[in-house]
Design an enzyme around this catalytic site. Structure first.
Site: not given
Length: 293
Positions: A45, A133, A163, A205
């Site tokens: 992001t 992740y 995550k 997250v």
């Protein structure tokens, strides 16, 4: 090690494309004041894919400097080149981050053994804790539960959390079985975080937390208390906003939404990312109104 609402921060850029430090510092300050429990600079992001090495870790350093130890900073640091991943983890540590957020190698499509050896090399070269992740929708590569379990058992002081953005809620239980019931699992998807927590997760997250940090923090607090009835009211309030954040390529909608909450917040994106289209902006406006933002 990590719980609650953890925003994957957008990165503000000026009209000429350079990093906008002052708005970023103010944004970090606001996030902490609104109840975010940790911060992720330079993740997906945050448009990390458009940053060079020096700029990437300058943004991390500034986030750490502004946070001043009040909340942990989890620095995006993954790469599909193991040598670069090691360099990134070391740079994240030097910048003062508490943890590195690392995707498995993308594009290369390594085997599960290759994934294990990639992360093992990172662990051997740098003692900064790592949050794995797993986001196959972006990387194509998938860290399977058995591989995750191998990493956690081989390097328990390094691999401290995941995550999980697989979108598969069965993964939570599979990963508990492979990594142990105390393994820290964070949802990488806002819209399924309530169900993710019910099966063993401890936080999210979040993209939506860029826009609604207090609501997201209160939602996670209700989940931590086991008050699912209260959490469901937050879920209903926020669901349209979760969806609107991806009504066009992210983070276009998120940056547009932040600019509505923080007047003057820069909305510029770096190519190939483009501003949210008209339909996405309308979806964001409607979702924010529905959430009372």
């Amino acid at each position: 090690m990590f719980t609650g609402s953890i925003p994957a921060l957008v990165t503000p850029f000026t009209a000429d494309g350079s990093f906008a430090e002052k708005p970023f510092r103010d944004f970090v300050e606001w996030q902490i004041a609104e109840g975010s429990s940790a911060l992720v600079p330079c993740g997906t992001t945050g448009e990390s894919a458009t940053m060079d090495f020096a700029e990437h870790f300058e943004v991390v350093r500034i986030c750490v400097d502004q946070a001043r130890g009040r909340v942990p900073v989890i620095a995006g640091a993954g790469s599909n080149d193991t040598r670069i991943a090691i360099k990134n983890a070391q740079a994240a540590k030097q910048a003062g981050a508490d943890c590195a957020l690392m995707v498995p190698p993308y594009y290369n499509r390594p085997s599960q053994e290759g994934i294990f050896q990639h992360f093992a090399a990172v662990a051997e070269a740098c003692d900064l804790p790592v949050m794995l992740y797993n986001v196959p929708g972006r990387t194509v590569t998938d860290i399977l539960p058995d591989t995750m379990g191998r990493l956690v058992k081989a390097y328990p002081q390094i691999f401290v959390a995941v995550k999980d953005a697989t979108g598969s809620l069965t993964r939570v239980s599979q990963q508990r079985a492979a990594c142990g019931p105390d393994w820290c699992q964070l949802s990488g998807n806002d819209e399924t975080a309530i169900a993710f927590t019910a099966t063993g997760g401890v936080g999210c997250v979040s993209v939506t937390a860029n826009v609604a940090p207090r609501l997201c923090a209160e939602f996670q607090a209700a989940l931590a208390e086991g008050n699912y009835a209260k959490a469901l009211t937050y879920q209903d309030t926020l669901f349209a906003l979760h969806t609107a954040m991806f009504a066009d390529a992210s983070p276009g909608p998120a940056k547009y939404a932040v600019s509505k909450v923080i007047p003057g917040f820069p909305t510029a994106l770096r190519l190939p990312m483009t501003p949210a289209n008209e339909a996405a902006r309308a979806a964001v406006d409607a979702a924010m109104a529905a959430a009372g933002i």
